[in-house]
Design an enzyme around this catalytic site. Structure first.
Site, PDB file in Angstrom:
ATOM      1  N   SER A 108      35.774  13.011  37.102  1.00 56.75           N
ATOM      2  CA  SER A 108      35.463  11.593  36.974  1.00 56.75           C
ATOM      3  C   SER A 108      34.221  11.347  36.119  1.00 56.75           C
ATOM      4  O   SER A 108      33.800  10.223  35.922  1.00 56.75           O
ATOM      5  CB  SER A 108      35.259  10.989  38.358  1.00 56.75           C
ATOM      6  OG  SER A 108      34.296  11.738  39.061  1.00 56.75           O
ATOM      7  N   THR A 135      31.197   8.153  39.565  1.00 58.32           N
ATOM      8  CA  THR A 135      30.002   8.268  38.742  1.00 58.32           C
ATOM      9  C   THR A 135      29.034   9.323  39.251  1.00 58.32           C
ATOM     10  O   THR A 135      28.856   9.452  40.450  1.00 58.32           O
ATOM     11  CB  THR A 135      29.266   6.913  38.800  1.00 58.32           C
ATOM     12  OG1 THR A 135      30.237   5.898  38.626  1.00 58.32           O
ATOM     13  CG2 THR A 135      28.209   6.801  37.747  1.00 58.32           C
ATOM     14  N   THR A 187      29.922   8.291  33.552  1.00 62.46           N
ATOM     15  CA  THR A 187      31.250   8.275  34.167  1.00 62.46           C
ATOM     16  C   THR A 187      32.323   8.111  33.106  1.00 62.46           C
ATOM     17  O   THR A 187      32.036   7.688  31.987  1.00 62.46           O
ATOM     18  CB  THR A 187      31.358   7.091  35.170  1.00 62.46           C
ATOM     19  OG1 THR A 187      32.605   7.160  35.856  1.00 62.46           O
ATOM     20  CG2 THR A 187      31.258   5.755  34.468  1.00 62.46           C
ATOM     21  N   ARG A 225      38.129  -1.815  29.718  1.00 64.23           N
ATOM     22  CA  ARG A 225      37.437  -2.069  30.993  1.00 64.23           C
ATOM     23  C   ARG A 225      36.110  -1.322  31.027  1.00 64.23           C
ATOM     24  O   ARG A 225      36.022  -0.160  30.677  1.00 64.23           O
ATOM     25  CB  ARG A 225      38.312  -1.609  32.161  1.00 64.23           C
ATOM     26  CG  ARG A 225      37.665  -1.768  33.542  1.00 64.23           C
ATOM     27  CD  ARG A 225      36.988  -0.489  34.024  1.00 64.23           C
ATOM     28  NE  ARG A 225      36.608  -0.591  35.447  1.00 64.23           N
ATOM     29  CZ  ARG A 225      35.865   0.291  36.085  1.00 64.23           C
ATOM     30  NH1 ARG A 225      35.427   1.362  35.458  1.00 64.23           N
ATOM     31  NH2 ARG A 225      35.559   0.117  37.363  1.00 64.23           N
ATOM     32  N   THR A 261      27.624   4.280  43.133  1.00 65.55           N
ATOM     33  CA  THR A 261      28.850   4.973  42.791  1.00 65.55           C
ATOM     34  C   THR A 261      29.969   4.340  43.606  1.00 65.55           C
ATOM     35  O   THR A 261      29.722   3.853  44.710  1.00 65.55           O
ATOM     36  CB  THR A 261      28.737   6.487  43.092  1.00 65.55           C
ATOM     37  OG1 THR A 261      29.957   7.142  42.727  1.00 65.55           O
ATOM     38  CG2 THR A 261      28.462   6.766  44.558  1.00 65.55           C
ATOM     39  N   GLY A 262      31.170   4.300  43.059  1.00 66.29           N
ATOM     40  CA  GLY A 262      32.274   3.706  43.803  1.00 66.29           C
ATOM     41  C   GLY A 262      33.075   2.744  42.954  1.00 66.29           C
ATOM     42  O   GLY A 262      33.179   2.921  41.742  1.00 66.29           O
TER      43      GLY A 262
END
Length: 338
Positions: free
Chosen positions: A64, A198, A216, A226, A249-250
């Site tokens: 990721s 991330t 990321t 995006r 992060t998320g």
């Protein structure tokens, strides 16, 4: 007696200096070790964040971060990154960066060689090449496999809504329907703990200089173009040498709406303990998106640190790395989600 004991205890903790400190999201140990090594060998806080996050770009942390992961809807991997200097409040960031592997390296060049803050897309890649970064293919066998598997699953999951054909059943190209009937959005994140995203990092040097950064490749199967929270100052990360630093992060699409990193630093400025600051930020988002996937790390200028995460099925604990003189080596730490 208790008061004296407390004063002695706080004096003892102050004398065993908790600085410098490096804190980063997830159990990305090599990133933590690299950043710590840079600091120990006399490198700057900016160097430590750039090299630490850059280590994850090389290692493709969890698929990721960096090249060869999270292909977008057209099968391409694009990168987002930022770095922030808490002394000058300068930010360098790149988003939707294509065909250049070292995104955080390019982000730092934005600070050093431009008066800008954020460069995006094809133009960011041209800037990177001017700065001496090579063009490289970010696609790998693994990302191609991910992409073709997704196509074979009728492009599920994806990020479209209220379009025709029905995006929950088939691939696009999608368009707006003649007559719009809005469906209630399913807010459950498609991501799980095994789909970390991330790397976010905060470095606070011995003199109290705070630097933060992120890198990321964004949400897997994202709509091309995006950009998530990672390269946005105050969302993906924030640094202020008068207060502290934070990184998130998320699910960036949800989290960026709340500027969680900025908010956490403001809580710490008011004297809030880093752990509580992180928790307060998570609770604010919970009110609007109870099922969001996300976590925040926080550290203040005394070297205290903490983290918090939102509890959802499959994600009940958050792992992060800490390096400090009080620990014999970069150490993985865990918090229970709230």
């Amino acid at each position: 007696v208790l008061l004296v004991a407390l004063q002695l205890a706080s004096a003892a903790s102050a004398s065993a200096s908790a600085l410098p400190v490096v804190i980063n999201t997830w159990a990305f140990r090599k990133a933590a070790e690299t950043a710590w090594r840079v600091l120990q060998s006399g490198g700057s806080e900016l160097d430590a964040v750039e090299r630490g996050c850059g280590q994850c770009e090389i290692d493709q942390c969890d698929g990721s971060v960096g090249y060869g992961g999270s292909p977008d809807e057209s099968g391409e991997t694009t990168l987002d990154a930022m770095i922030m200097d808490g002394n000058t409040m300068e930010v360098g960031a790149v988003a939707d960066l294509r065909r250049v592997k070292n995104a955080i390296g390019v982000a730092r060049k934005v600070i050093e060689y431009t008066k800008h803050t954020l460069l995006v897309g094809e133009s960011a890649s041209l800037f990177a090449v001017r700065m001496g970064f090579p063009y490289e293919d970010l696609t790998t066998q693994k990302s191609l496999l991910l992409y073709s598997k997704w196509l074979n699953q009728s492009c599920q999951p994806n990020y479209w809504k209220n379009v025709v054909p029905d995006s929950s059943k088939s691939c696009g190209p999608y368009k707006r329907p003649e007559k719009v009937t809005y469906k209630e959005e399913q807010n459950i994140s498609q991501r799980s703990v095994h789909n970390h995203d991330t790397i976010g990092m905060v470095v606070i040097g011995g003199s109290g200089t705070v630097v933060s950064g992120t890198s990321t490749n964004g949400a897997v199967h994202k709509i091309p173009g995006r950009v998530g929270d990672s390269p946005i100052a105050g969302a993906g990360s924030y640094a202020d040498s008068t207060a502290g630093g934070a990184a998130a992060t998320g699910d960036g699409d949800i989290m960026m709406r709340f500027l969680p990193s900025y908010q956490a630093v403001e809580y710490m400025r008011m004297g809030t303990d880093p752990t509580i600051a992180c928790q307060k930020v998570i609770s604010r988002i919970q009110k609007y998106a109870p099922n969001f996937f996300g976590a925040v790390i926080c550290a203040n200028t005394t070297g205290s640190y903490g983290a918090a995460c939102n509890k959802v099925p499959g994600f009940t604990q958050f792992h992060f790395m800490v390096s400090s003189p009080l620990l014999s080596q970069p150490t993985e730490q865990v918090v229970d989600c709230i």
